[in-house]
Design a protein around this motif. Sequence first.
Motif, PDB file in Angstrom:
ATOM      1  N   ASN A  53       6.643   5.766   3.160  1.00  0.00           N
ATOM      2  CA  ASN A  53       7.477   5.590   1.969  1.00  0.00           C
ATOM      3  C   ASN A  53       6.670   5.128   0.768  1.00  0.00           C
ATOM      4  OD1 ASN A  53       9.895   6.336   3.236  1.00  0.00           O
ATOM      5  ND2 ASN A  53      10.229   4.268   4.025  1.00  0.00           N
ATOM      6  N   ASN A  54       5.652   4.306   1.033  1.00  0.00           N
ATOM      7  CA  ASN A  54       4.782   3.835  -0.042  1.00  0.00           C
ATOM      8  C   ASN A  54       3.713   4.892  -0.312  1.00  0.00           C
ATOM      9  OD1 ASN A  54       2.604   2.517  -1.504  1.00  0.00           O
ATOM     10  ND2 ASN A  54       3.558   0.563  -0.973  1.00  0.00           N
ATOM     11  N   LYS A  55       3.807   5.550  -1.450  1.00  0.00           N
ATOM     12  CA  LYS A  55       2.904   6.671  -1.734  1.00  0.00           C
ATOM     13  C   LYS A  55       1.444   6.249  -1.841  1.00  0.00           C
ATOM     14  CE  LYS A  55       3.436   6.629  -6.808  1.00  0.00           C
ATOM     15  NZ  LYS A  55       3.832   7.428  -7.994  1.00  0.00           N
ATOM     16  N   TYR A  56       1.199   4.985  -2.173  1.00  0.00           N
ATOM     17  CA  TYR A  56      -0.178   4.510  -2.315  1.00  0.00           C
ATOM     18  C   TYR A  56      -0.825   4.328  -0.937  1.00  0.00           C
ATOM     19  CZ  TYR A  56       1.552   3.663  -7.004  1.00  0.00           C
ATOM     20  OH  TYR A  56       2.117   3.827  -8.248  1.00  0.00           O
ATOM     21  N   MET A  89       7.199  -1.991  -7.082  1.00  0.00           N
ATOM     22  CA  MET A  89       6.972  -2.836  -5.914  1.00  0.00           C
ATOM     23  C   MET A  89       5.953  -2.222  -4.948  1.00  0.00           C
ATOM     24  SD  MET A  89       8.509  -5.690  -6.093  1.00  0.00           S
ATOM     25  CE  MET A  89       8.463  -6.216  -4.399  1.00  0.00           C
ATOM     26  N   HIS A  90       6.007  -0.901  -4.815  1.00  0.00           N
ATOM     27  CA  HIS A  90       5.065  -0.226  -3.923  1.00  0.00           C
ATOM     28  C   HIS A  90       3.626  -0.428  -4.380  1.00  0.00           C
ATOM     29  CE1 HIS A  90       8.084   2.771  -1.920  1.00  0.00           C
ATOM     30  NE2 HIS A  90       8.320   1.516  -1.649  1.00  0.00           N
ATOM     31  N   LEU A  91       3.415  -0.323  -5.675  1.00  0.00           N
ATOM     32  CA  LEU A  91       2.069  -0.517  -6.228  1.00  0.00           C
ATOM     33  C   LEU A  91       1.627  -1.961  -6.058  1.00  0.00           C
ATOM     34  CD1 LEU A  91      -0.408   0.475  -7.727  1.00  0.00           C
ATOM     35  CD2 LEU A  91       0.814   0.094  -9.888  1.00  0.00           C
ATOM     36  N   LEU A  92       2.539  -2.895  -6.294  1.00  0.00           N
ATOM     37  CA  LEU A  92       2.212  -4.317  -6.148  1.00  0.00           C
ATOM     38  C   LEU A  92       1.822  -4.628  -4.713  1.00  0.00           C
ATOM     39  CD1 LEU A  92       2.071  -7.166  -7.327  1.00  0.00           C
ATOM     40  CD2 LEU A  92       4.519  -7.409  -6.835  1.00  0.00           C
ATOM     41  N   ALA A  93       2.583  -4.096  -3.757  1.00  0.00           N
ATOM     42  CA  ALA A  93       2.272  -4.317  -2.341  1.00  0.00           C
ATOM     43  C   ALA A  93       0.893  -3.758  -2.003  1.00  0.00           C
ATOM     44  CB  ALA A  93       3.335  -3.662  -1.467  1.00  0.00           C
ATOM     45  N   TYR A  94       0.590  -2.606  -2.555  1.00  0.00           N
ATOM     46  CA  TYR A  94      -0.718  -1.987  -2.303  1.00  0.00           C
ATOM     47  C   TYR A  94      -1.845  -2.835  -2.900  1.00  0.00           C
ATOM     48  CZ  TYR A  94      -4.442   1.518  -2.361  1.00  0.00           C
ATOM     49  OH  TYR A  94      -5.629   2.186  -2.187  1.00  0.00           O
ATOM     50  N   ILE A  95      -1.645  -3.310  -4.121  1.00  0.00           N
ATOM     51  CA  ILE A  95      -2.660  -4.118  -4.810  1.00  0.00           C
ATOM     52  C   ILE A  95      -2.932  -5.412  -4.039  1.00  0.00           C
ATOM     53  CG2 ILE A  95      -3.101  -5.500  -6.885  1.00  0.00           C
ATOM     54  CD1 ILE A  95      -1.624  -3.337  -8.479  1.00  0.00           C
ATOM     55  N   ILE A  96      -1.901  -5.974  -3.443  1.00  0.00           N
ATOM     56  CA  ILE A  96      -2.058  -7.223  -2.690  1.00  0.00           C
ATOM     57  C   ILE A  96      -2.691  -6.981  -1.322  1.00  0.00           C
ATOM     58  CG2 ILE A  96      -0.795  -9.109  -1.556  1.00  0.00           C
ATOM     59  CD1 ILE A  96       1.266  -8.896  -3.826  1.00  0.00           C
ATOM     60  N   VAL A  97      -2.222  -5.956  -0.613  1.00  0.00           N
ATOM     61  CA  VAL A  97      -2.629  -5.743   0.779  1.00  0.00           C
ATOM     62  C   VAL A  97      -3.960  -5.015   0.913  1.00  0.00           C
ATOM     63  CG1 VAL A  97      -1.982  -4.614   2.952  1.00  0.00           C
ATOM     64  CG2 VAL A  97      -0.250  -5.783   1.586  1.00  0.00           C
ATOM     65  N   TYR A  98      -4.235  -4.055   0.035  1.00  0.00           N
ATOM     66  CA  TYR A  98      -5.452  -3.245   0.187  1.00  0.00           C
ATOM     67  C   TYR A  98      -6.737  -4.081   0.224  1.00  0.00           C
ATOM     68  CZ  TYR A  98      -9.238   0.002  -0.702  1.00  0.00           C
ATOM     69  OH  TYR A  98     -10.422   0.688  -0.619  1.00  0.00           O
ATOM     70  N   PRO A  99      -6.943  -5.033  -0.700  1.00  0.00           N
ATOM     71  CA  PRO A  99      -8.181  -5.828  -0.629  1.00  0.00           C
ATOM     72  C   PRO A  99      -8.331  -6.572   0.692  1.00  0.00           C
ATOM     73  CG  PRO A  99      -7.096  -6.127  -2.749  1.00  0.00           C
ATOM     74  CD  PRO A  99      -6.130  -5.395  -1.878  1.00  0.00           C
ATOM     75  N   LEU A 100      -7.211  -7.059   1.233  1.00  0.00           N
ATOM     76  CA  LEU A 100      -7.262  -7.761   2.513  1.00  0.00           C
ATOM     77  C   LEU A 100      -7.697  -6.818   3.631  1.00  0.00           C
ATOM     78  CD1 LEU A 100      -6.697 -10.269   4.227  1.00  0.00           C
ATOM     79  CD2 LEU A 100      -4.306  -9.533   4.372  1.00  0.00           C
ATOM     80  N   LEU A 101      -7.131  -5.600   3.649  1.00  0.00           N
ATOM     81  CA  LEU A 101      -7.512  -4.610   4.657  1.00  0.00           C
ATOM     82  C   LEU A 101      -8.983  -4.244   4.540  1.00  0.00           C
ATOM     83  CD1 LEU A 101      -4.432  -2.184   4.521  1.00  0.00           C
ATOM     84  CD2 LEU A 101      -4.943  -3.903   6.266  1.00  0.00           C
ATOM     85  N   TRP A 102      -9.450  -4.105   3.320  1.00  0.00           N
ATOM     86  CA  TRP A 102     -10.855  -3.727   3.106  1.00  0.00           C
ATOM     87  C   TRP A 102     -11.793  -4.838   3.570  1.00  0.00           C
ATOM     88  CZ3 TRP A 102     -15.034  -5.445   0.193  1.00  0.00           C
ATOM     89  CH2 TRP A 102     -16.114  -4.546   0.109  1.00  0.00           C
TER      90      TRP A 102
END
Length: 294
Positions: free
Chosen positions: A145-148, A1-14
């Motif tokens: 908590n989310n290592k990514y 779940m942590h990786l999925l959250a990162y994959i979804i949110v990171y492009p938006l932040l960028w």
Amino acid sequence: MHLLAYIIVYPLLWIISIQPFRILYFISDMVFVLVYHIIGYRKKVVTENLKLVFPEKSEKDILAIRKKFYKHMCDMFLEMAKTMTISRKALQKRFILKNPEAFKEIEKGDKSILLMFGHYASWEWVLELQNQTSLPGFGVYKKLNNKYFDRLVRNIRAKYNTTLITTKETVSTINHNEAKGLKSVIAFLSDQSPRLSKDVYWGEFMGIEVPCFTGAERIAKKLDLTIAFLKVNKVKRGYYESEFILLSENPKEFPDYELTDMFLREVEKQIYEAPEYYFWTHKRFKHRNKKPTK
């Protein structure tokens, strides 16, 4: 779940981070409508905090401060995203140290510097101070908590030559540097509420007795560090000024908790000057009236 959250949110932040500031603040205005008017994120907490520390203010004044705070908070979080891609030149223009000579003077000493500041105005862009000193910078933080996302935050700070360390790593990191003859600047955000324990220090903040973090003071005394405060003011949207204020070059000379109280008084001054720039969503006063009786 942590990786999925990162994959979804990171492009938006960028995508947000690469926008010019006029677009960034247009997005912030839309986020404000969502967060303040539709979701009402922590409105009750913010209102209770403001009424608690400003009992003399009218309901109208409290609501005006609250609204200004939410506008600033939305700006600040969008500015955090902007940190991913902002240039050093742009950041240097938007976050200014008013008295670099004071910083340079303390830097000439033979001690590392422990720099305290609060959740006021912009604490994210404090990393620009790394451009004002030749000393390596370390920021004390709570590991995510989310290592990514934790790795992302670390990488962003590393881009500005600042290393993030946890509270438990602080003493060993400073000792390691000292053994190599290296001085450093260690940054502490110290105005949050600690966990309750029987030996926690209870001090006064904004006229209310609350438990207080004393880690920065204890480390400064243990390792004999110069201790200072960084005052940050918001000049206008997207622009901040900071001021280096020396608290003591000899912290061991002070009674226990006096330096912590000095820090809290400096944070209070900022809040009284412009309360809308303090981070009111924190439950800073949740432990009031819980001080154990002897």
